[in-house]
Design a protein around this motif. Sequence first.
Motif, PDB file in Angstrom:
ATOM      1  N   ASN A   1       0.214  -2.417   5.129  1.00 16.03           N
ATOM      2  CA  ASN A   1      -1.242  -2.604   4.956  1.00 16.03           C
ATOM      3  C   ASN A   1      -3.036  -2.890   5.763  1.00 16.03           C
ATOM      4  OD1 ASN A   1      -3.125  -1.997   2.850  1.00 16.03           O
ATOM      5  ND2 ASN A   1      -2.766  -3.817   2.038  1.00 16.03           N
TER       6      ASN A   1
ATOM      7  N   SER B   1       0.330  -1.453   0.066  1.00 16.94           N
ATOM      8  CA  SER B   1      -0.385  -0.286  -0.413  1.00 16.94           C
ATOM      9  C   SER B   1       1.084   1.542  -0.094  1.00 16.94           C
ATOM     10  CB  SER B   1      -0.966   0.153   1.105  1.00 16.94           C
ATOM     11  OG  SER B   1      -0.150   0.169   2.347  1.00 16.94           O
TER      12      SER B   1
ATOM     13  N   ASP C   1       0.706  -8.939   3.369  1.00 17.22           N
ATOM     14  CA  ASP C   1       1.081  -7.992   3.983  1.00 17.22           C
ATOM     15  C   ASP C   1       2.023  -8.414   5.589  1.00 17.22           C
ATOM     16  OD1 ASP C   1      -0.666  -6.576   2.119  1.00 17.22           O
ATOM     17  OD2 ASP C   1      -2.531  -6.121   3.593  1.00 17.22           O
TER      18      ASP C   1
END
Length: 626
Positions: free
Chosen positions: A146, A100, A141
């Motif tokens: 994220n 992200s 992740d």
Amino acid sequence: MGTLARRPLLALLVLAALVTPVTPVAAQAGPPPFEVRDGVTQPIFDFAAAIRETTWVDTGMDGDADGRPDRVAVDVVRPAEPARRGQRVPVIMDASPYYSCCGRGNENQVKTYDAAGRPVGFPLFYDNYFVPRGYAVALVDLAGTNRSQGCVDVGGPSDVASARAVVDWLSGRRPGYDAPTGGRTSSATWSTGAVGMIGKSYDGSIANGVAATGVAGLRTIVPISAIGSWYDYFNGDGVSFGADPVDLARLVEEHGGRPACAGANSGLATAAPENGDYTAFWADRDYLRGAANVRASVFAVHGLGDDNVKPINVGRWWDALARAGVPRRLWLSQTGHVDPFDYRRGQWVATLHRWFDHWLLGVANGVEREPQASVERRPDAWVDEPVWPPVGTHAVTLHPEPGATPGLGVLGTAPAAPGTTEAFTDAAGQDARAWAAAPGKPSAARVLFDTGPLAHDLRLAGTGSVTLTVTPATPTAHLAAVLVDYGPATVRDDTAPGEGIRTLGTRSCWGASRPGDSACYLDTAAVTADVDRQVFARGWADLGHHDSPARGEPLTPGRAYPMTFRLSTTDHVVPAGHHLVLIVGGTDSGTTVPPSRPGRLRLDLAGSLVRLPVVVGPRPGGRGLS
């Protein structure tokens, strides 16, 4: 290391997590869910209909100190047809902190989700290409990033454990859940338990770390431009490169760091001072110490021009794996910090396909018997090697000797006479390329030792070292040693913005697409340069660490100190007619931080030498190399 807070409640919660019933991996039903033709699996499954889901896996840690074990988010895409038949599939897994904050690949792709939070866009081509061929792809992740809970610890026990926990879940040894808190148990009954980890940079480093734990089920790893020891990422031999682990942690946690991770980040700052000491903090992030535990095969890929994750990382990891007898393969390019998808795309996809087919599905395609290494000798011109370093590679010792002009010496096979010295002053504003720019001119900032023109090609393959005996004029001193090949050549320009590649306006497709998840990527081409010199190996040291990497000490001005430190891993041919040159300087500006009091340094030539991993050694003949 003091970064992961613990509370009394945690012990009970961890125990509860460990005794939660875990559904065992189901037995395979019917024929295998893949089709092999011409030695590779075929794209027989419908990518558009593939199952996309998220599971949160309990790590058993509480990095954010909220009294609950952290769960990490695992986004999975897998073919639907085997699931309907009760058949299991192997898993390709990329555990990353970048899904992200920063993105993956040349186009900086991030994960995307629909309005209900279901995964839609999976970065990179792995899902597009491999899911139709009967694989699941799991993008994890890392803790603290994220949609995962917890905190980042920059390659340390938390990062590695959060990825290892997912391998355990895929093998039926750990519970997953369908929600980040509470929720129903979610078991990976669709998984064969055979996992291959892949990833570039931080991602590949975590693959190295998980492999070094010896976790069962991890069959292979493909670390690209990856770290073997985080000490070597942030430091040379006792000298800091100036990067801060806390800055990296806050970057991947996003928005300057998660408030709940302030304590963990403070612990990182305390445990990793910028002084070059090899402490317990770095030992916790030194995957070489676990190389003997590795059960997985390893396909390592690295750019020899990588100034981010320097080639010493792949060199030391490779050597440790060799000592452990691990099945392994190696690609070495002329690029910098670049994925092979962007400099050797067709060959990369085909080779990776066969690699995963063999190690995760048992396909007898002979990939494990192919040449162990492939080295880019010129832009887009590759040479395969049966083994690497090649048979016959041996350490050759060369010595700096005085020349006719002070500061311009000879690099030869005979030691210098006792008492012979050269001197230079640490000019903290210059770097290795500046030192190399005018080899025929003396400089107060460096000394240079030249073989003269070589009569034969000289190939170096492996990791060398340099020993320098230095007398400082101040209590602090940093050193740098540089190997330079002087002579005309056309090379990938790893100093250009793309580090050896440029991105084109056309696209090529690698697998199947669906809305929100395209298999088509911008093409690339080599960026080349015609040069008259190549800096191809460097090493850095703090003279105060001459006795031990664990702790530096103030120097006594006027006292001579011997110190041996490493050069970067390389595979380079110095052609006949070219000159091989050793340059010794102080602070390599832009790479190492300067000492608190830089000053004049006197080099004892009789007490100095360089050891090089030579494939075709120097030939007898006089002061230089014939």
